[in-house]
Design an enzyme around this catalytic site. Structure first.
Site, PDB file in Angstrom:
ATOM      1  N   ASP A  21       0.825  -1.207   0.000  1.00 51.51           N
ATOM      2  CA  ASP A  21       0.000   0.000   0.000  1.00 51.51           C
ATOM      3  C   ASP A  21       0.864   1.263   0.000  1.00 51.51           C
ATOM      4  O   ASP A  21       1.960   1.271   0.559  1.00 51.51           O
ATOM      5  CB  ASP A  21      -0.913  -0.022   1.238  1.00 51.51           C
ATOM      6  CG  ASP A  21      -2.066   0.962   1.112  1.00 51.51           C
ATOM      7  OD1 ASP A  21      -2.390   1.380  -0.026  1.00 51.51           O
ATOM      8  OD2 ASP A  21      -2.658   1.310   2.157  1.00 51.51           O
ATOM      9  N   ASN A  69     -11.098  -2.477  -5.213  1.00 52.16           N
ATOM     10  CA  ASN A  69     -10.354  -1.540  -6.074  1.00 52.16           C
ATOM     11  C   ASN A  69     -11.030  -1.337  -7.439  1.00 52.16           C
ATOM     12  O   ASN A  69     -10.741  -0.356  -8.122  1.00 52.16           O
ATOM     13  CB  ASN A  69      -8.902  -1.995  -6.284  1.00 52.16           C
ATOM     14  CG  ASN A  69      -8.024  -1.851  -5.062  1.00 52.16           C
ATOM     15  OD1 ASN A  69      -7.096  -2.636  -4.841  1.00 52.16           O
ATOM     16  ND2 ASN A  69      -8.282  -0.850  -4.225  1.00 52.16           N
TER      17      ASN A  69
HETATM   18  C1  IPE Z   1      -5.447  -2.735  -0.248  1.00 56.07           C
HETATM   19  O1  IPE Z   1      -5.091  -1.395  -0.440  1.00 56.07           O
HETATM   20  C2  IPE Z   1      -5.402  -3.449  -1.557  1.00 56.07           C
HETATM   21  C3  IPE Z   1      -4.092  -3.481  -2.208  1.00 56.07           C
HETATM   22  C4  IPE Z   1      -2.957  -3.164  -1.681  1.00 56.07           C
HETATM   23  C5  IPE Z   1      -4.119  -3.957  -3.554  1.00 56.07           C
HETATM   24  P1  IPE Z   1      -6.198  -0.258  -0.486  1.00 56.07           P
HETATM   25  O2  IPE Z   1      -5.474   1.044  -0.561  1.00 56.07           O
HETATM   26  O3  IPE Z   1      -7.200  -0.512  -1.531  1.00 56.07           O
HETATM   27  O4  IPE Z   1      -6.885  -0.433   0.955  1.00 56.07           O
HETATM   28  P2  IPE Z   1      -7.907   0.497   1.750  1.00 56.07           P
HETATM   29  O5  IPE Z   1      -9.125   0.634   0.905  1.00 56.07           O
HETATM   30  O6  IPE Z   1      -7.239   1.803   1.976  1.00 56.07           O
HETATM   31  O7  IPE Z   1      -8.150  -0.232   3.028  1.00 56.07           O
HETATM   32  C1  IPE Z   2      -1.720   0.232  -3.362  1.00 60.58           C
HETATM   33  O1  IPE Z   2      -1.472   1.586  -3.398  1.00 60.58           O
HETATM   34  C2  IPE Z   2      -1.909  -0.339  -4.742  1.00 60.58           C
HETATM   35  C3  IPE Z   2      -3.309  -0.647  -5.083  1.00 60.58           C
HETATM   36  C4  IPE Z   2      -4.336  -0.597  -4.261  1.00 60.58           C
HETATM   37  C5  IPE Z   2      -3.558  -1.054  -6.455  1.00 60.58           C
HETATM   38  P1  IPE Z   2      -2.637   2.647  -3.384  1.00 60.58           P
HETATM   39  O2  IPE Z   2      -3.011   2.966  -4.781  1.00 60.58           O
HETATM   40  O3  IPE Z   2      -3.749   2.214  -2.490  1.00 60.58           O
HETATM   41  O4  IPE Z   2      -1.908   3.905  -2.738  1.00 60.58           O
HETATM   42  P2  IPE Z   2      -2.487   4.922  -1.682  1.00 60.58           P
HETATM   43  O5  IPE Z   2      -3.014   4.148  -0.506  1.00 60.58           O
HETATM   44  O6  IPE Z   2      -3.565   5.693  -2.378  1.00 60.58           O
HETATM   45  O7  IPE Z   2      -1.323   5.783  -1.316  1.00 60.58           O
HETATM   46 MG    MG Z   3      -4.116   2.438  -0.494  1.00 59.77          MG
END
Ligand code: IPE
Ligand code: IPE
Ligand code: MG
Length: 252
Positions: A21, A69
């Site tokens: 993340d 997502n």
């Molecule tokens: C969790 O990250 C899913 C992945 C890392 C692919 P998110 O950024 O989507 O999680 P939430 O929604 O903040 O909990």
């Molecule tokens: C994790 O990084 C990757 C995916 C969920 C695909 P994020 O895209 O959630 O990054 P933040 O949390 O917005 O920084």
């Molecule tokens: Mg995230």
């Protein structure tokens, strides 16, 4: 590497799970588009997967795209799917060189055809690699996984293939996406959030949790080793007392 020796890690997790993340925040901090954050996230994954294999970890399961997502802006979803196809094409060489088998968990039928085809092809090409299994959680939701598991078991009951008394933990495990894999021993989440976001809920029942404030694109081998050293110093009691564990150790 600032005095960090790989050999200081006696008890490695057999199965490491990661919630990668922080790609978006990393990009924002640098003034880049979110998609650039994801691109740099792939570089971080290559480094961490290679390091994990070299250290002797047998299973690495990474959260790449959750079912939730799909509700991100369509432009970001599209960029992520395009990145997935190009990365799969590009990384095949690295996977073969490092003897890593690629696998996937999640509802991959929801992926665009091109992504699914590329994914299945890389899985097929790497299926005999034995050093480590790298599983990509794609279109993954632990609750969906459990619902699918219950449906499969329900179907077998209706068809008389099994009896109620046949249903036990092992039976449930055999009907999850992760069948055949040991449960994760350590779960690392980067990006500063301390939540599990619908990831491997059944499988992490006794997993050790490690949270890092580093954003995923900047998480490197040294950070991985810190996490592994932290894990190494934990006492996994599985409900027993510390004294019992010491007794078991001395009695072999
Ligand atoms: C969790 O990250 C899913 C992945 C890392 C692919 P998110 O950024 O989507 O999680 P939430 O929604 O903040 O909990
Ligand atoms: C994790 O990084 C990757 C995916 C969920 C695909 P994020 O895209 O959630 O990054 P933040 O949390 O917005 O920084
Ligand atoms: Mg995230």
């Amino acid at each position: 590497m600032s005095g960090l020796s790989d050999h200081s890690i006696k008890n490695l997790p057999q199965h490491l799970a990661i919630i990668m993340d922080g790609n978006g925040r990393w990009a924002k901090k640098k003034g880049f588009l979110r998609s650039i954050g994801h691109k740099n996230g792939v570089d971080a994954l290559r480094n961490i997967a290679t390091a994990s294999a070299e250290l002797g970890i047998k299973y690495l399961t990474v959260y790449a795209f959750s079912t939730e997502n799909w509700s991100r802006p369509q432009s970001e979803v599209k960029a992520l799917m395009t990145l997935l196809v190009s990365s799969l094409k590009k990384e095949l060489k690295t996977l073969m060189k490092n003897n890593i088998r690629l696998s996937a968990i999640g509802d991959i039928s929801l992926l665009p055809t091109k992504c699914r085809r590329e994914l299945l092809e890389v899985m097929e090409t790497t299926k005999r690699n034995q050093r480590m299994t790298l599983s990509l959680a794609l279109s993954y939701s632990s609750r969906v996984e459990m619902v699918q598991c219950m449906k499969k078991i329900g179907q077998k009951l209706i068809e008389g293939e099994i009896k109620i008394s046949d249903i036990d933990e092992a039976h449930i495990e055999n009907n999850l996406f992760t069948f055949g894999m040991p449960d994760p021993d350590l779960l690392i989440r980067t990006g500063g959030e301390q939540r599990v976001s619908n990831y491997l809920l059944w499988q992490i029942a006794y997993c050790e949790l490690y949270f890092s404030d580093k954003l995923w694109p900047e998480f490197d081998k040294e950070d991985l080793i810190h996490a592994l050293q932290d894990y190494n110093n934990r006492e996994r009691r599985f409900g027993k007392t510390s004294e019992q564990l010491h007794e078991e150790e001395t009695n072999g």
